[in-house]
Motif scaffolding. Structure first.
Motif, PDB file in Angstrom:
ATOM      1  N   ALA A 216      10.049  19.396  76.499  1.00 28.92           N
ATOM      2  CA  ALA A 216      10.240  20.304  75.369  1.00 28.92           C
ATOM      3  C   ALA A 216       9.053  20.248  74.411  1.00 28.92           C
ATOM      4  O   ALA A 216       8.525  21.289  73.996  1.00 28.92           O
ATOM      5  CB  ALA A 216      11.537  19.966  74.639  1.00 28.92           C
ATOM      6  N   LEU A 217       8.622  19.054  74.057  1.00 26.49           N
ATOM      7  CA  LEU A 217       7.492  18.920  73.142  1.00 26.49           C
ATOM      8  C   LEU A 217       6.246  19.579  73.723  1.00 26.49           C
ATOM      9  O   LEU A 217       5.514  20.280  73.020  1.00 26.49           O
ATOM     10  CB  LEU A 217       7.204  17.450  72.842  1.00 26.49           C
ATOM     11  CG  LEU A 217       8.261  16.702  72.035  1.00 26.49           C
ATOM     12  CD1 LEU A 217       7.896  15.233  71.915  1.00 26.49           C
ATOM     13  CD2 LEU A 217       8.472  17.332  70.677  1.00 26.49           C
ATOM     14  N   ARG A 218       6.017  19.358  74.997  1.00 23.90           N
ATOM     15  CA  ARG A 218       4.840  19.929  75.664  1.00 23.90           C
ATOM     16  C   ARG A 218       4.858  21.460  75.613  1.00 23.90           C
ATOM     17  O   ARG A 218       3.816  22.095  75.623  1.00 23.90           O
ATOM     18  CB  ARG A 218       4.810  19.445  77.114  1.00 23.90           C
ATOM     19  CG  ARG A 218       3.588  19.856  77.884  1.00 23.90           C
ATOM     20  CD  ARG A 218       3.538  19.190  79.254  1.00 23.90           C
ATOM     21  NE  ARG A 218       3.293  17.755  79.097  1.00 23.90           N
ATOM     22  CZ  ARG A 218       4.120  16.786  79.519  1.00 23.90           C
ATOM     23  NH1 ARG A 218       5.233  17.088  80.135  1.00 23.90           N
ATOM     24  NH2 ARG A 218       3.818  15.526  79.320  1.00 23.90           N
ATOM     25  N   ARG A 219       6.052  22.038  75.564  1.00 28.06           N
ATOM     26  CA  ARG A 219       6.195  23.497  75.594  1.00 28.06           C
ATOM     27  C   ARG A 219       6.547  24.092  74.229  1.00 28.06           C
ATOM     28  O   ARG A 219       6.851  25.267  74.128  1.00 28.06           O
ATOM     29  CB  ARG A 219       7.241  23.872  76.638  1.00 28.06           C
ATOM     30  CG  ARG A 219       6.736  23.616  78.057  1.00 28.06           C
ATOM     31  CD  ARG A 219       7.875  23.569  79.066  1.00 28.06           C
ATOM     32  NE  ARG A 219       7.357  23.404  80.417  1.00 28.06           N
ATOM     33  CZ  ARG A 219       7.016  22.226  80.950  1.00 28.06           C
ATOM     34  NH1 ARG A 219       7.122  21.104  80.232  1.00 28.06           N
ATOM     35  NH2 ARG A 219       6.560  22.156  82.182  1.00 28.06           N
ATOM     36  N   GLY A 220       6.511  23.269  73.183  1.00 31.67           N
ATOM     37  CA  GLY A 220       6.767  23.774  71.838  1.00 31.67           C
ATOM     38  C   GLY A 220       8.224  24.087  71.558  1.00 31.67           C
ATOM     39  O   GLY A 220       8.534  24.881  70.679  1.00 31.67           O
TER      40      GLY A 220
END
Length: 130
Positions: free
Chosen positions: A81-85
């Motif tokens: 999730a963090l990697r994809r915003g």
């Protein structure tokens, strides 16, 4: 039967719809879903910022409705999730971002949650992927 379901593809991918239909059929058949785990591009299926064209089914909204209606454990992989915003309020504040696009009924957590679900389930069913 108890199922753990892992989704690796975004809401607009055919495998996301197949996963949704499988989950609906499993519940209708009296089976249990111990956890839905959204990983890789599957995290987009939980983001409330996804806008679906008017002439298409809103699969992300259907996932949200299914999780809410059946009080399912819907987990979104935090690293993916963090990697994809895709951020909830806590992570947006932590990383000083002003965009919050993940909220209830979804929970951010790590791959350990998928491992735990596999231990509790009779079957792990995976949809999508590279």
């Amino acid at each position: 039967m108890k199922f753990a379901i892992a989704l690796f593809s975004a809401a607009h991918a055919p495998s996301s719809r197949r996963a949704l239909l499988f989950a609906q059929a499993a519940l209708a058949g009296g089976h249990e879903i111990v956890r839905l785990f959204f990983y890789q591009d599957g995290v987009y299926s939980a983001a409330n910022s996804v806008v679906t064209p008017q002439d298409e089914q809103d699969i992300a909204q259907q996932w949200r409705a299914l999780v809410s209606e059946h009080q399912l454990d819907g987990v979104v992989c935090i690293a993916a999730a963090l990697r994809r915003g895709v951020l909830n309020a806590e992570e947006a504040a932590r990383y000083q971002r002003n965009a919050v696009n993940l909220d209830a009924p979804w929970a951010l957590s790590g791959l350990g949650q998928l491992h735990d679900a596999i231990q509790d389930a009779d079957r792990l069913i995976c949809f999508g992927g590279p």
